[in-house]
Scaffold this motif. Sequence first.
Motif, PDB file in Angstrom:
ATOM      1  N   LEU A  24     -22.754  13.392 -77.916  1.00 28.23           N
ATOM      2  CA  LEU A  24     -23.952  12.744 -78.197  1.00 28.23           C
ATOM      3  C   LEU A  24     -25.006  13.664 -77.030  1.00 28.23           C
ATOM      4  O   LEU A  24     -26.388  13.901 -77.284  1.00 28.23           O
ATOM      5  N   ALA A  25     -24.527  13.978 -75.883  1.00 32.50           N
ATOM      6  CA  ALA A  25     -25.420  14.686 -74.939  1.00 32.50           C
ATOM      7  C   ALA A  25     -25.932  16.145 -75.550  1.00 32.50           C
ATOM      8  O   ALA A  25     -26.948  16.504 -75.546  1.00 32.50           O
ATOM      9  N   LEU A  70     -34.324  16.752 -75.134  1.00 34.10           N
ATOM     10  CA  LEU A  70     -34.413  15.967 -74.022  1.00 34.10           C
ATOM     11  C   LEU A  70     -33.889  16.730 -72.739  1.00 34.10           C
ATOM     12  O   LEU A  70     -32.928  17.480 -73.015  1.00 34.10           O
ATOM     13  N   LEU A  91     -28.894   8.323 -71.031  1.00 38.08           N
ATOM     14  CA  LEU A  91     -28.590   7.703 -72.240  1.00 38.08           C
ATOM     15  C   LEU A  91     -27.392   7.866 -72.683  1.00 38.08           C
ATOM     16  O   LEU A  91     -26.801   6.686 -73.366  1.00 38.08           O
ATOM     17  N   ASP A 100     -25.011   4.255 -73.413  1.00 36.24           N
ATOM     18  CA  ASP A 100     -24.543   4.270 -74.630  1.00 36.24           C
ATOM     19  C   ASP A 100     -22.979   3.907 -74.341  1.00 36.24           C
ATOM     20  O   ASP A 100     -22.321   2.997 -75.119  1.00 36.24           O
ATOM     21  N   ALA A 151     -30.743  12.986 -70.851  1.00 41.61           N
ATOM     22  CA  ALA A 151     -29.560  12.683 -71.859  1.00 41.61           C
ATOM     23  C   ALA A 151     -28.241  12.229 -71.366  1.00 41.61           C
ATOM     24  O   ALA A 151     -27.785  11.367 -71.833  1.00 41.61           O
ATOM     25  N   LEU A 153     -28.674  15.219 -77.996  1.00 35.30           N
ATOM     26  CA  LEU A 153     -29.875  14.902 -77.281  1.00 35.30           C
ATOM     27  C   LEU A 153     -30.571  16.196 -76.676  1.00 35.30           C
ATOM     28  O   LEU A 153     -31.866  16.187 -76.625  1.00 35.30           O
ATOM     29  N   THR A 154     -29.743  16.988 -75.899  1.00 31.98           N
ATOM     30  CA  THR A 154     -30.271  18.178 -75.340  1.00 31.98           C
ATOM     31  C   THR A 154     -30.868  19.040 -76.444  1.00 31.98           C
ATOM     32  O   THR A 154     -31.761  19.853 -76.347  1.00 31.98           O
TER      33      THR A 154
END
Length: 103
Positions: A47-48, A56, A64, A68, A61, A51-52
């Motif tokens: 997920l990180a 982001l 978020l 989560d 990130a 996002l990056t």
Amino acid sequence: MLTTEGHAGEVYELGGDEAFTLAELAAAISAATGKQITYTDLPADELAQVLTGVGLPAELAHVLVDADLGMSRGELFTASGDLRRLIRRPTTPLADAIADTLR
């Protein structure tokens, strides 16, 4: 509402009357649109990266991803009923909120 008398120093936990998962959200959107929407629960590191990867900043990130993870542990769940009491009516059910958004 909160600018009226009687709320100074109060702490409210705001949440809808009915909890739902992200998989249930995807199913409700699918039902409302007639299109198959799926939810994929990504591991935190993936997920990180996603996002990056979409631009982001790494710090955001991380925030978020942490949120989560907290949601997955139920840390943001509340059954306080505060929102219902503050707005003086039941909260809008998920399917109704989606239908209203799609109009």
